[in-house]
Design a protein around this motif. Structure first.
Motif, PDB file in Angstrom:
ATOM      1  N   ALA A  72      47.910  25.722  12.084  1.00 42.67           N
ATOM      2  CA  ALA A  72      49.235  25.184  11.759  1.00 42.67           C
ATOM      3  C   ALA A  72      50.333  26.159  12.180  1.00 42.67           C
ATOM      4  CB  ALA A  72      49.329  24.881  10.264  1.00 42.67           C
ATOM      5  N   LEU A  75      53.417  25.656  14.726  1.00 44.60           N
ATOM      6  CA  LEU A  75      54.813  25.963  14.404  1.00 44.60           C
ATOM      7  C   LEU A  75      55.466  26.781  15.517  1.00 44.60           C
ATOM      8  CD1 LEU A  75      54.708  26.881  10.592  1.00 44.60           C
ATOM      9  CD2 LEU A  75      55.928  24.958  11.634  1.00 44.60           C
ATOM     10  N   ILE A 114      52.061  28.772   4.575  1.00 40.53           N
ATOM     11  CA  ILE A 114      52.034  27.328   4.324  1.00 40.53           C
ATOM     12  C   ILE A 114      51.238  27.107   3.040  1.00 40.53           C
ATOM     13  CG2 ILE A 114      51.367  25.068   5.236  1.00 40.53           C
ATOM     14  CD1 ILE A 114      51.427  26.474   8.050  1.00 40.53           C
ATOM     15  N   TRP A 150      55.583  22.012   4.350  1.00 37.58           N
ATOM     16  CA  TRP A 150      56.043  22.430   5.669  1.00 37.58           C
ATOM     17  C   TRP A 150      57.483  22.925   5.617  1.00 37.58           C
ATOM     18  CZ3 TRP A 150      51.936  22.812   8.439  1.00 37.58           C
ATOM     19  CH2 TRP A 150      50.879  21.926   8.250  1.00 37.58           C
ATOM     20  N   LEU A 199      51.468  18.880  14.058  1.00 38.91           N
ATOM     21  CA  LEU A 199      52.825  19.063  13.549  1.00 38.91           C
ATOM     22  C   LEU A 199      53.832  18.455  14.511  1.00 38.91           C
ATOM     23  CD1 LEU A 199      51.188  21.373  12.034  1.00 38.91           C
ATOM     24  CD2 LEU A 199      53.348  22.598  11.941  1.00 38.91           C
TER      25      LEU A 199
END
Length: 228
Positions: free
Chosen positions: A65, A69, A79, A89, A108
């Motif tokens: 994740a 980002l 997170i 988020w 994402l």
């Protein structure tokens, strides 16, 4: 290192998410190769009491994740879980994380383009006995039977479960409720697409909202992505 989404390298998830969504995935035996390094102190505290397998999955999902980002031009912040364990988020970002044995993924996107994203991965194997009756409507059981006869190589009952899990992940951040498995009626097209008509339990009017998505079976896995 995971694979990128549609704007980069391939992968199971890459062909499912809409253009502009960043997808990262890792295919690995985390029971053997995993670790929980890279977690922030706050994240590590969340899984401090968990078994190693759970810590490794959590750490891998957070790492993917954060990579996503960065791909979106954001800082790789901690997170933490929010309501019902869903990731929280940064402002302006929507996303989802999933993991099962041998597979972890994150997707994402920008909140200006999507209200929510949901992904889910499951082993491509039949559901345990008596589960299908609890999650499927009569209409869904009919098309499951028809497709199981036409394409027995697909784990259709598990696919239905996977689709609904992805749909719920795309539903909850927007509506704050869980519709339950019977609250989502899934229709498949002739390719890899689906639409789920979802009725939230708190919606007194009974109005339905449609959530679209795609699915794939490969590498012994079923992977689904949904968005709204």
């Amino acid at each position: 290192m995971g694979t990128r989404g549609r704007d980069g390298d391939g992968g199971l998830l890459a062909g499912l998410v809409p253009a502009g969504v960043v997808a990262r995935e890792l295919v690995a035996d985390l029971r053997r190769d995993g670790d929980d390094s890279g977690l922030s102190a706050e994240e590590a505290a969340v899984v401090a009491a968990a078994v190693p397998r759970r810590r490794h999955q959590f750490a891998a999902g957070r790492r993917l994740a954060r990579e996503a980002l960065v791909d979106l031009g954001r800082a790789p912040v901690p997170i933490l879980p929010g309501p019902r364990g869903a990731p929280t988020w940064p402002v302006g970002i929507v996303g989802s994380v999933t993991h099962c044995d041998g597979y972890v993924a994150a997707a994402l996107g920008e909140a200006s383009r999507w209200r929510a994203l949901g992904i889910d991965a499951e082993p491509a194997a039949p559901l345990p006995p008596n589960v299908l009756e609890r999650i499927a409507s009569a209409t869904e059981r009919t098309w499951l039977g028809e497709r199981s006869t036409a394409r027995p190589e697909v784990a259709w009952d598990r696919l239905l479960f996977c689709v609904k899990e992805a749909v719920f992940k795309a539903w909850f951040p927007v509506h704050g409720t869980s519709p339950g498995f019977r609250g989502a009626e899934v229709r498949l097209d002739d390719g890899d697409g689906f639409v789920a008509s979802v009725t939230g339990r708190s919606r007194a009017s009974g109005d339905q909202v449609e959530v679209a998505g795609r699915w794939v079976q490969g590498r012994g896995l079923l992977v689904c992505a949904a968005w709204s």
